[in-house]
Design a protein around this motif. Structure first.
Motif, short mmCIF file in Angstrom:
data_model
loop_
_atom_site.label_atom_id
_atom_site.label_comp_id
_atom_site.label_asym_id
_atom_site.label_seq_id
_atom_site.Cartn_x
_atom_site.Cartn_y
_atom_site.Cartn_z
N VAL A 8 0.90 -1.23 0.00
CA VAL A 8 0.08 0.17 -0.01
C VAL A 8 0.96 1.14 0.04
CG1 VAL A 8 -1.96 1.21 1.18
CG2 VAL A 8 -1.77 -1.23 1.40
N SER A 9 0.82 2.09 -0.93
CA SER A 9 1.83 3.22 -1.37
C SER A 9 1.02 4.48 -1.38
CB SER A 9 2.39 2.81 -2.96
OG SER A 9 3.22 3.94 -3.16
N GLY A 10 1.68 5.30 -0.70
CA GLY A 10 1.08 6.62 -0.86
C GLY A 10 1.76 7.83 0.41
N GLY A 11 1.10 8.60 0.76
CA GLY A 11 1.91 9.56 1.81
C GLY A 11 2.69 10.52 1.03
N TRP A 12 3.48 11.11 2.01
CA TRP A 12 4.48 11.89 1.63
C TRP A 12 5.31 11.54 0.39
CZ3 TRP A 12 9.93 12.76 3.13
CH2 TRP A 12 10.57 13.89 2.87
N ASP A 13 5.43 12.51 -0.83
CA ASP A 13 6.13 12.28 -1.95
C ASP A 13 7.53 12.14 -1.63
OD1 ASP A 13 3.85 11.56 -3.27
OD2 ASP A 13 3.99 13.54 -4.12
N VAL A 20 9.48 3.17 -4.35
CA VAL A 20 9.70 1.98 -3.27
C VAL A 20 8.75 0.96 -3.69
CG1 VAL A 20 9.96 1.52 -1.01
CG2 VAL A 20 10.89 3.64 -1.75
N ALA A 21 7.45 1.28 -3.64
CA ALA A 21 6.76 0.19 -3.72
C ALA A 21 6.92 -0.64 -4.88
CB ALA A 21 5.27 0.47 -3.83
N ASP A 22 7.16 -0.22 -6.09
CA ASP A 22 7.60 -0.83 -7.48
C ASP A 22 8.99 -1.71 -7.02
OD1 ASP A 22 5.58 0.51 -8.73
OD2 ASP A 22 6.95 1.82 -9.75
N PHE A 24 9.86 -3.13 -4.22
CA PHE A 24 9.46 -4.00 -3.56
C PHE A 24 8.67 -5.24 -3.95
CE2 PHE A 24 9.89 -1.63 0.81
CZ PHE A 24 11.27 -1.49 0.64
N ALA A 25 7.85 -4.75 -4.89
CA ALA A 25 6.87 -5.74 -5.84
C ALA A 25 7.78 -6.58 -6.63
CB ALA A 25 5.83 -4.92 -6.61
N GLU A 26 8.89 -5.78 -7.37
CA GLU A 26 9.72 -6.51 -8.24
C GLU A 26 10.51 -7.51 -7.31
OE1 GLU A 26 13.80 -5.56 -10.12
OE2 GLU A 26 12.60 -4.20 -10.15
N MET A 27 11.15 -7.07 -6.04
CA MET A 27 11.51 -8.05 -5.45
C MET A 27 10.75 -9.17 -5.07
SD MET A 27 13.66 -5.41 -2.79
CE MET A 27 14.09 -6.49 -1.85
N LEU A 28 9.65 -9.10 -4.62
CA LEU A 28 8.60 -10.29 -4.16
C LEU A 28 8.29 -11.12 -5.33
CD1 LEU A 28 6.38 -8.27 -1.79
CD2 LEU A 28 7.89 -10.03 -1.06
N ARG A 29 8.16 -10.45 -6.54
CA ARG A 29 7.89 -11.41 -7.59
C ARG A 29 8.67 -12.32 -7.99
NH1 ARG A 29 4.97 -5.81 -10.07
NH2 ARG A 29 2.97 -6.17 -9.00
N GLU A 30 10.18 -11.75 -7.75
CA GLU A 30 11.23 -12.61 -7.98
C GLU A 30 11.37 -13.84 -7.15
OE1 GLU A 30 14.66 -9.94 -7.65
OE2 GLU A 30 14.57 -8.90 -9.73
N GLU A 31 10.63 -13.86 -5.92
CA GLU A 31 10.31 -14.74 -5.00
C GLU A 31 9.19 -15.78 -5.07
OE1 GLU A 31 13.09 -15.52 -3.11
OE2 GLU A 31 14.17 -13.80 -3.77
N GLY A 32 8.47 -15.24 -6.33
CA GLY A 32 7.39 -16.15 -6.51
C GLY A 32 5.81 -15.59 -5.94
N PHE A 33 6.12 -14.38 -5.19
CA PHE A 33 4.89 -13.95 -4.93
C PHE A 33 3.96 -13.29 -6.07
CE2 PHE A 33 7.16 -14.10 -1.06
CZ PHE A 33 6.29 -13.96 -0.17
N GLU A 34 2.76 -13.02 -5.87
CA GLU A 34 1.96 -12.29 -6.46
C GLU A 34 1.63 -10.91 -5.61
OE1 GLU A 34 -2.03 -13.90 -7.85
OE2 GLU A 34 -1.00 -15.74 -8.75
N ILE A 56 1.86 -8.10 3.95
CA ILE A 56 1.45 -6.59 4.16
C ILE A 56 2.68 -5.88 4.16
CG2 ILE A 56 0.08 -4.69 4.94
CD1 ILE A 56 -1.97 -6.73 6.01
N VAL A 57 2.81 -4.85 2.98
CA VAL A 57 4.10 -4.18 3.12
C VAL A 57 3.57 -2.62 2.96
CG1 VAL A 57 6.10 -3.45 1.86
CG2 VAL A 57 5.27 -5.90 1.75
N PRO A 58 3.42 -2.01 4.15
CA PRO A 58 3.03 -0.53 4.04
C PRO A 58 4.22 0.46 3.40
CG PRO A 58 3.64 -1.03 6.16
CD PRO A 58 3.87 -2.28 5.43
N VAL A 59 3.96 1.01 2.64
CA VAL A 59 4.95 2.40 2.01
C VAL A 59 4.05 3.59 2.07
CG1 VAL A 59 6.49 2.80 0.14
CG2 VAL A 59 6.13 0.41 0.47
N TRP A 60 3.77 4.04 3.41
CA TRP A 60 2.89 5.30 3.36
C TRP A 60 3.45 6.13 4.41
CZ3 TRP A 60 -1.67 5.32 0.66
CH2 TRP A 60 -2.44 6.36 0.57
#
Length: 219
Positions: A8-13, A20-22, A24-34, A56-60
């Protein structure tokens, strides 16, 4: 069946939440996560959906969270869903919410030297955690986070604040957690205070700590 992660990505730019969210998503997908990225806190509203996740990965950074958004997160992690995050995206997320701070294990209160500080991140060698196994101490140039920390956390890495101008310096040098884990019911929580800008994860050790931490926390 693939493991499921919600970022979940947002908050102060200023903390580059999208970048950062992108990453972390790439890192998790490399490990087989959706890995799904949501850009609204309303992604937290559906408790049953959250409980079906593995992570759950907060990025906010900063902002406010309502009770209706927060309570499903608390219950999902208690049920066994993992939580992992970094820097202000997890532990300076919602300054109005002591329940969020209780869950995540710390709250940012200062970075006395601001950005551009060179400091060492030292692995807590008495720890047997696989998250730090084989990772050497390393140096970063970034913000150095001064945290108010839950005494129950398992500290995996630390940094030392040298004496600087300000009333806090009356306490002398201070050893501060950088990386830690904790439990919340059946759930596991991982935090890394690095991450002021996404490029901190160009440092192999910083990236590996996040990778291992997310995998460790995931149900």
């Amino acid at each position: 069946m693939s493991k499921q992660a919600l970022i979940v990505s947002g908050g102060w730019d200023g903390h580059q939440p999208k970048e950062v969210a992108d990453l972390f998503a790439e890192m998790l997908r490399e490990e087989g996560f959706e890995a799904e990225i949501a850009y609204t806190l309303d992604a937290f509203l559906d408790e049953e959906r959250l409980k079906a996740l593995n992570l759950i990965v907060p990025v906010w950074t900063m902002g406010e969270i309502s009770s209706e958004q927060l309570q499903p997160v608390l219950k999902a992690v208690e049920s066994g869903v993992g939580m992992a995050g970094c820097h202000g995206g997890m532990c300076d997320s919602f300054r109005n919410s002591v329940e969020w701070q209780f869950l995540t294990g710390s709250q940012w209160v200062a970075h006395p030297f601001n950005d551009g500080v060179e400091y060492e991140v030292r692995m807590n060698r008495p720890s047997s955690s696989p998250i730090i196994e084989g990772i050497p101490d390393f140096t970063v140039t970034s913000e150095q986070y001064y945290l108010h920390v839950d005494p129950v956390v398992d500290v995996l890495a630390t940094t030392t604040f040298r004496i600087s101008e300000g009333p806090h310096s009356a306490n002398g040098e201070i050893v501060m957690p950088v990386v830690y884990t904790k439990r919340w019911g059946n759930g596991k929580v991982f935090y890394n205070s690095l991450g002021h800008q996404v490029n901190i994860f160009d440092i192999p050790e910083a990236r590996e700590l996040m990778r291992r931490g997310m995998l460790w926390a995931a149900k």
